[in-house]
Design a protein around this motif. Structure first.
Motif, PDB file in Angstrom:
ATOM      1  N   LYS A 154      32.228  54.388  50.582  1.00  0.00           N
ATOM      2  CA  LYS A 154      33.602  54.725  50.182  1.00  0.00           C
ATOM      3  C   LYS A 154      33.782  54.786  48.654  1.00  0.00           C
ATOM      4  O   LYS A 154      34.875  54.564  48.134  1.00  0.00           O
ATOM      5  CB  LYS A 154      34.616  53.748  50.799  1.00  0.00           C
ATOM      6  CG  LYS A 154      34.606  53.740  52.328  1.00  0.00           C
ATOM      7  CD  LYS A 154      35.749  52.925  52.865  1.00  0.00           C
ATOM      8  CE  LYS A 154      35.742  52.763  54.386  1.00  0.00           C
ATOM      9  NZ  LYS A 154      35.239  53.866  55.168  1.00  0.00           N
ATOM     10  N   ASP A 155      32.696  55.092  47.961  1.00  0.00           N
ATOM     11  CA  ASP A 155      32.772  55.307  46.513  1.00  0.00           C
ATOM     12  C   ASP A 155      32.942  56.818  46.308  1.00  0.00           C
ATOM     13  O   ASP A 155      31.993  57.560  46.041  1.00  0.00           O
ATOM     14  CB  ASP A 155      31.500  54.798  45.826  1.00  0.00           C
ATOM     15  CG  ASP A 155      31.622  54.766  44.304  1.00  0.00           C
ATOM     16  OD1 ASP A 155      32.485  55.501  43.771  1.00  0.00           O
ATOM     17  OD2 ASP A 155      30.870  54.020  43.657  1.00  0.00           O
ATOM     18  N   TRP A 156      34.195  57.287  46.476  1.00  0.00           N
ATOM     19  CA  TRP A 156      34.465  58.719  46.572  1.00  0.00           C
ATOM     20  C   TRP A 156      34.081  59.486  45.305  1.00  0.00           C
ATOM     21  O   TRP A 156      33.523  60.588  45.397  1.00  0.00           O
ATOM     22  CB  TRP A 156      35.940  58.945  46.893  1.00  0.00           C
ATOM     23  CG  TRP A 156      36.464  58.137  48.025  1.00  0.00           C
ATOM     24  CD1 TRP A 156      37.501  57.250  47.992  1.00  0.00           C
ATOM     25  CD2 TRP A 156      35.981  58.107  49.377  1.00  0.00           C
ATOM     26  NE1 TRP A 156      37.702  56.673  49.222  1.00  0.00           N
ATOM     27  CE2 TRP A 156      36.781  57.190  50.099  1.00  0.00           C
ATOM     28  CE3 TRP A 156      34.953  58.769  50.046  1.00  0.00           C
ATOM     29  CZ2 TRP A 156      36.590  56.912  51.449  1.00  0.00           C
ATOM     30  CZ3 TRP A 156      34.757  58.504  51.391  1.00  0.00           C
ATOM     31  CH2 TRP A 156      35.559  57.590  52.074  1.00  0.00           C
ATOM     32  N   ASP A 157      34.351  58.917  44.135  1.00  0.00           N
ATOM     33  CA  ASP A 157      34.046  59.635  42.894  1.00  0.00           C
ATOM     34  C   ASP A 157      32.546  59.823  42.713  1.00  0.00           C
ATOM     35  O   ASP A 157      32.086  60.904  42.315  1.00  0.00           O
ATOM     36  CB  ASP A 157      34.647  58.886  41.691  1.00  0.00           C
ATOM     37  CG  ASP A 157      36.168  58.937  41.692  1.00  0.00           C
ATOM     38  OD1 ASP A 157      36.718  59.860  42.326  1.00  0.00           O
ATOM     39  OD2 ASP A 157      36.795  58.057  41.075  1.00  0.00           O
ATOM     40  N   LYS A 158      31.786  58.776  43.008  1.00  0.00           N
ATOM     41  CA  LYS A 158      30.319  58.895  42.900  1.00  0.00           C
ATOM     42  C   LYS A 158      29.799  59.883  43.946  1.00  0.00           C
ATOM     43  O   LYS A 158      28.837  60.611  43.705  1.00  0.00           O
ATOM     44  CB  LYS A 158      29.670  57.522  43.112  1.00  0.00           C
ATOM     45  CG  LYS A 158      29.819  56.575  41.916  1.00  0.00           C
ATOM     46  CD  LYS A 158      28.617  56.723  40.997  1.00  0.00           C
ATOM     47  CE  LYS A 158      28.730  55.757  39.805  1.00  0.00           C
ATOM     48  NZ  LYS A 158      28.249  54.431  40.098  1.00  0.00           N
ATOM     49  N   ALA A 159      30.434  59.898  45.116  1.00  0.00           N
ATOM     50  CA  ALA A 159      30.028  60.848  46.161  1.00  0.00           C
ATOM     51  C   ALA A 159      30.232  62.283  45.689  1.00  0.00           C
ATOM     52  O   ALA A 159      29.366  63.149  45.882  1.00  0.00           O
ATOM     53  CB  ALA A 159      30.820  60.585  47.442  1.00  0.00           C
ATOM     54  N   ILE A 217      34.713  64.177  51.830  1.00  0.00           N
ATOM     55  CA  ILE A 217      34.992  63.156  50.800  1.00  0.00           C
ATOM     56  C   ILE A 217      36.474  63.152  50.452  1.00  0.00           C
ATOM     57  O   ILE A 217      37.106  62.091  50.354  1.00  0.00           O
ATOM     58  CB  ILE A 217      34.129  63.413  49.546  1.00  0.00           C
ATOM     59  CG1 ILE A 217      32.642  63.196  49.872  1.00  0.00           C
ATOM     60  CG2 ILE A 217      34.553  62.489  48.396  1.00  0.00           C
ATOM     61  CD1 ILE A 217      31.686  63.750  48.831  1.00  0.00           C
ATOM     62  N   TYR A 218      37.060  64.348  50.267  1.00  0.00           N
ATOM     63  CA  TYR A 218      38.489  64.412  49.944  1.00  0.00           C
ATOM     64  C   TYR A 218      39.340  63.886  51.098  1.00  0.00           C
ATOM     65  O   TYR A 218      40.397  63.283  50.878  1.00  0.00           O
ATOM     66  CB  TYR A 218      38.889  65.832  49.573  1.00  0.00           C
ATOM     67  CG  TYR A 218      38.515  66.201  48.153  1.00  0.00           C
ATOM     68  CD1 TYR A 218      39.046  65.496  47.073  1.00  0.00           C
ATOM     69  CD2 TYR A 218      37.615  67.237  47.896  1.00  0.00           C
ATOM     70  CE1 TYR A 218      38.701  65.822  45.770  1.00  0.00           C
ATOM     71  CE2 TYR A 218      37.268  67.568  46.595  1.00  0.00           C
ATOM     72  CZ  TYR A 218      37.806  66.855  45.531  1.00  0.00           C
ATOM     73  OH  TYR A 218      37.468  67.165  44.242  1.00  0.00           O
ATOM     74  N   ASN A 264      22.074  60.905  48.945  1.00  0.00           N
ATOM     75  CA  ASN A 264      22.742  60.137  47.901  1.00  0.00           C
ATOM     76  C   ASN A 264      24.258  60.261  48.063  1.00  0.00           C
ATOM     77  O   ASN A 264      25.002  59.277  47.986  1.00  0.00           O
ATOM     78  CB  ASN A 264      22.305  60.655  46.531  1.00  0.00           C
ATOM     79  CG  ASN A 264      22.326  59.579  45.465  1.00  0.00           C
ATOM     80  OD1 ASN A 264      22.141  58.396  45.764  1.00  0.00           O
ATOM     81  ND2 ASN A 264      22.559  59.977  44.236  1.00  0.00           N
ATOM     82  N   ALA A 265      24.700  61.505  48.304  1.00  0.00           N
ATOM     83  CA  ALA A 265      26.130  61.734  48.531  1.00  0.00           C
ATOM     84  C   ALA A 265      26.591  61.008  49.793  1.00  0.00           C
ATOM     85  O   ALA A 265      27.674  60.402  49.816  1.00  0.00           O
ATOM     86  CB  ALA A 265      26.400  63.232  48.650  1.00  0.00           C
ATOM     87  N   GLN A 266      25.770  61.064  50.842  1.00  0.00           N
ATOM     88  CA  GLN A 266      26.144  60.404  52.093  1.00  0.00           C
ATOM     89  C   GLN A 266      26.224  58.887  51.909  1.00  0.00           C
ATOM     90  O   GLN A 266      27.099  58.225  52.488  1.00  0.00           O
ATOM     91  CB  GLN A 266      25.132  60.736  53.194  1.00  0.00           C
ATOM     92  CG  GLN A 266      25.574  60.269  54.574  1.00  0.00           C
ATOM     93  CD  GLN A 266      24.616  60.710  55.670  1.00  0.00           C
ATOM     94  OE1 GLN A 266      23.733  61.530  55.450  1.00  0.00           O
ATOM     95  NE2 GLN A 266      24.791  60.155  56.861  1.00  0.00           N
TER      96      GLN A 266
END
Length: 468
Positions: free
Chosen positions: A259-264, A288-289, A251-253
């Protein structure tokens, strides 16, 4: 009654009768190791050697660490069966952590094997002993010799592939599992192992072609840039699997690929709830950061990742980079200072404790660390000043009062030491500790109090020598 009767027969050296009674008792208590030991012992007395060996083997089935059983079996087979003699001796040495001795025993056992199956199983054990003792190349050699034989099993291929995988030799691991398929082991375990290695080797399409694992398929799709298709599959995963760590990482990947960094980051946090403080959490966060162009948090997370991987040098490097970008995060400053201290760089660590005190002048932990650092240098005057700051914030801090009193003593400021100790006694509750401090006060007062502070420490004395 059978047990008492058996013991009585044994005591009277009526061993046949004792054996019969112990057998009756074993029928009622088949897991009683004590009875099995007596049966083995009496069988040896009666020279029923095969029966004795069977009883001691039964003990090992129930308690694989039983030293007595190993010793008896080693003794039984010393002159009867060299293969079994070395096998039991090797197992005993292995259990005792004597890996080099165990390796020698299993090498000798191979010389006395009676058939191919025996040789294969012995060599498999030897290979694992080499691996356990860190002799990876010898383990690989043993596995390759195994795979040239007739008595093969898929586990042999899987274990060799795992060794190659741990060494980062992905092509060799792939070749090993393809050999397994050629030898007829075209099984689920082999194919899934092969798919995982293909993915690690950057061959996501090959992995996708052979895997039956839905989660691995999704991971392959994400690696191939098939983000939409991967998300559709993710959505179809049954709810009962949605708390599984692998689902959460995928899910994170997915959000990372989108490129939805906050959801990641939210997805990584959900993973962290299920698998707390995993290196993977910090690795994913760092990536992600980096995607967000947030260099500071990327360095911080890489640092924590390397700490969990026991790579202190890399962790220190990442934290130093982070501090260059932001030196106001006291939590990070503490982590960096502790890393440096653990690495023996106490002078460097003190710089960051000083920075913490600049940001938080009453920070007790940083002041305590600096006081300890200065005491280690013999600079008791500066150490006292740090401790005094703690007491100014909390006059009832018993630990610091005692430390300050002892520091004043080292400075020969006996009057100040007495005053601090008396303050300590007003708040202390431990009778034994109170007695120790009362004796200190009495001793100091008997020697005569002085306000003359000799705070000269090692550094001061060295500087005086240079000035001369």
């Amino acid at each position: 009654m059978s047990l008492q009767l058996a013991e009585q027969f044994e005591s009277n050296e009526q061993y046949n009768e004792a054996l019969a009674e112990y057998k009756k008792e074993l029928e009622h208590n088949p897991d009683d190791l004590g009875i099995l030991e007596r049966l083995g012992h009496i069988s040896l007395i009666l020279e029923k050697i095969d029966d004795a060996a069977n009883y001691y083997n039964e003990i090992l089935k129930k308690d694989v660490t039983n030293a007595l059983a190993y010793e008896q079996l080693i003794s039984i087979y010393a002159n009867r069966d060299k293969y079994k003699y070395y096998i039991y001796r090797g197992n005993k040495n292995s259990l005792e952590g004597k890996l080099d001795f165990a390796i020698n025993d299993f090498k000798k056992a191979i010389e006395h094997c009676n058939d191919g199956v025996q040789k294969a199983m012995t060599r498999l054990t030897l290979a694992n002993l080499y691996r356990k003792s860190g002799k990876t190349m010898k383990a690989i050699d043993e596995f390759n010799m195994l795979l040239e034989g007739e008595d093969l099993h898929e586990e042999m291929f899987l274990e060799l592939a795992d060794i190659y995988l741990s060494e980062g030799a992905y092509p060799s691991a792939i070749d090993t599992l393809n050999r397994a398929k050629q030898k007829g082991f075209d099984t689920l375990n082999v194919n899934e192992g092969l798919a995982n290695i293909y993915l690690k080797n950057g061959e996501a399409q090959k992995a996708l072609d052979i895997t039956k694992d839905e989660l691995l398929k999704i991971q392959c799709m994400l690696e191939l840039g098939q983000v939409k298709e991967a998300y559709e599959k993710l959505e179809k995963i049954p709810d009962e699997f949605k708390k599984h760590p692998r689902y959460l990482t995928l899910n994170a990947q997915y959000y990372y690929s989108a490129k939805d960094w906050d959801k990641a980051l939210e997805a990584v946090e959900e993973y962290n709830k299920v698998v707390p403080n995993s290196p993977l959490t910090y690795q994913m966060n760092a990536l992600i950061y980096e995607g967000k162009n947030d260099e500071y948090n990327a360095h911080v997370n890489w640092g924590r990742y390397y700490i969990l991987r026991k790579d202190v040098d890399m962790a220190t490097h990442e934290f130093l980079n982070a501090v260059q970008l932001n030196d106001r995060d006291t939590d990070l400053l503490f982590e960096l200072a502790q890393l440096l201290t653990d690495n023996g760089e106490v002078d460097h660590a003190s710089e960051y404790y000083n920075r913490i005190v600049e940001l938080e002048p009453e920070n007790k932990e940083a002041l305590t660390k600096l006081a300890q650092y200065k005491q280690g240098l013999g600079d008791y005057g500066t150490a006292a000043k740090y401790l005094e700051k703690i007491i100014n914030s909390n006059p009832r801090d018993l630990y610091t009062l005692k430390e300050l009193g002892m520091t004043y003593e080292k400075m020969k400021a006996t009057s100040k030491a007495c005053n601090v100790y008396k303050n300590y006694l007003e708040h202390a509750t431990d009778p034994s500790d109170i007695k120790i401090i009362q004796d200190k006060v009495a001793k100091l007062e008997s020697m005569g109090l002085s306000d003359a502070e000799d705070s000269e420490g090692l550094i001061d004395k060295i500087m005086k020598l240079f000035n001369k």
